[in-house]
Design a protein around this motif. Structure first.
Motif: not given
Length: 396
Positions: A259-264, A272-274, A329-346
């Motif tokens: 829930r916290d992740q889906a609000l962020r 929000p994803k929620l 766990n799957e819902l958590s991954v879905d909520a976080v999306g691309r934030a689950i791994t470091p993002y490197f600007p092009e």
């Protein structure tokens, strides 16, 4: 009558005073059933000094003598406070089993050392050719006077590299049906002839090992229960393993995290994803399943409180609890999306400046998802649990 509100407050005050920042961090970073080993043992010593190391144990064996609701409150508050997990093989599994099947000498010698953490036990059940089909195990124990001579191997032996004791299922009779020729033995893990081979996981950590036995001499007094009746002992222990874990408490924490992740996390239109109707429906359905699971777990706790065993209900909880945990766990991954791994600007090298770290609320998300895939395998696969449910509950 117990004042449960006062008891919850007592537990919270104890946790606030006793959990160091290092212990809380170890609990927060726990991504499997095991926390950092040193942190787990440090926390067990603190709990033992308080008399709270084994919340399910009766007072006569060193437990606090709590009722079912007190145990649930304690475990819930520990989880919410990010306390490290306690290694379960001794306290949750072997201890209760010895209370039922052990000799007086075994109880007197072993149970206090389980509580204090002086002995760390691991479980020697699975073999390379005997996992879900445990009755096909090949490790032998041949009687030689007042000793057994043990030969064979065990695998997926959790924390064997940290343990000084191991309990094993061994074959003591090859001339009867598989289940009828098995015995339950206790051993020192540093006996001559025992070799431990750590298994390195994908994350570089070692939680599992393979253990080899070559002409290992084990005193006959280390037999638990009767010779060739180890299958009965083993089934009892598996009930403690499968029914002793509170999946609901873990899942409630996962629910709050999702829930916290889906609000962020913001989705399309910056909302929000929620607020996504599909995601909200999936989350609501999972929460309903969690409520049903909680009622079943309370039935099991009631069975323990009445002096019985959970029986096939432990298989029901194991199957539903592990699969539901994976669903969160799957819902958590879905909520976080691309934030689950470091993002490197092009155009920026990820090894230098420009790296955006994984946010704090997503630090353990991927590790939890990966580690928890094994939950429907260890402790008896989901398929095995369904067979037990079909036979013992549905009478099919």
């Amino acid at each position: 009558m117990t004042d449960y509100a006062a008891f919850r407050l007592e537990v919270r005050q104890f946790l606030e005073a006793s959990l160091t920042p290092e212990l809380r961090r170890a609990g927060k970073l726990t991504t499997s059933v095991f926390s950092d080993f040193e942190s787990s043992m440090a926390w067990q010593r603190i709990l033992h000094a308080k008399g709270w190391a084994a919340p399910d144990w009766p007072e006569e064996y060193g437990g606090p003598g709590w009722d079912i609701h007190q145990r649930y409150i304690f475990q819930e508050e520990c989880k919410l406070a990010n306390a490290p997990s306690i290694i379960a093989m001794g306290i949750q599994m072997l201890g209760p089993l010895l209370m039922k099947y052990g000799t007086e000498a075994q109880k007197t010698e072993i149970i206090p050392r389980i509580l204090s953490g002086d002995d760390v036990w691991c479980q020697g059940y699975s073999e390379p050719g005997a996992g879900s089909d445990l009755a096909s195990l090949k490790t032998t124990a041949e009687r030689d006077g007042d000793h057994y001579r043990v030969n064979g191997t065990k695998i997926w032996t959790s924390l064997a590299q940290h343990s000084n004791k191991i309990f094993c299922l061994v074959r003591t009779n090859k001339d009867v049906k598989p289940q009828a020729g098995i015995s339950f033995l206790l051993m020192d893990i540093d006996l001559p002839g025992i070799t431990i081979d750590p298994i390195v996981s994908l994350d570089g950590q070692v939680e599992q090992c393979q253990v080899f036995f070559e002409d290992v001499e084990v005193p006959v007094t280390n037999l638990v229960g009767d010779e060739n009746d180890g299958w009965s002992v083993a089934k009892s222990l598996l009930e403690f393993e499968r029914g002793g874990h509170n999946f609901t408490i873990d899942i409630k924490k996962q629910l709050g995290k999702v829930r916290d992740q889906a609000l962020r996390i913001r989705g399309r239109g910056g909302r929000p994803k929620l607020e996504d109707p599909v995601f909200r429906t999936q989350l609501a359905e999972a929460e309903i399943e969690a409520m049903a699971l909680e009622q079943t777990e309370l039935r099991i706790k009631g069975s323990f409180a009445a002096g019985g065993n959970p029986g096939a209900l432990s298989s029901l909880v194991k199957a539903v609890g592990t699969e539901l945990s994976q669903q969160f766990n799957e819902l958590s991954v879905d909520a976080v999306g691309r934030a689950i791994t470091p993002y490197f600007p092009e155009g920026l090298d990820p090894h230098f400046e420009g790296e955006t770290p994984v946010p704090d609320y997503a630090t353990t998300t991927m590790a939890e998802y990966i580690n928890n895939r094994s939950a429907t395998i260890y402790g008896g696969t989901a398929e095995v649990q369904r067979n037990i449910i079909a036979k013992q509950i549905l009478k099919l």
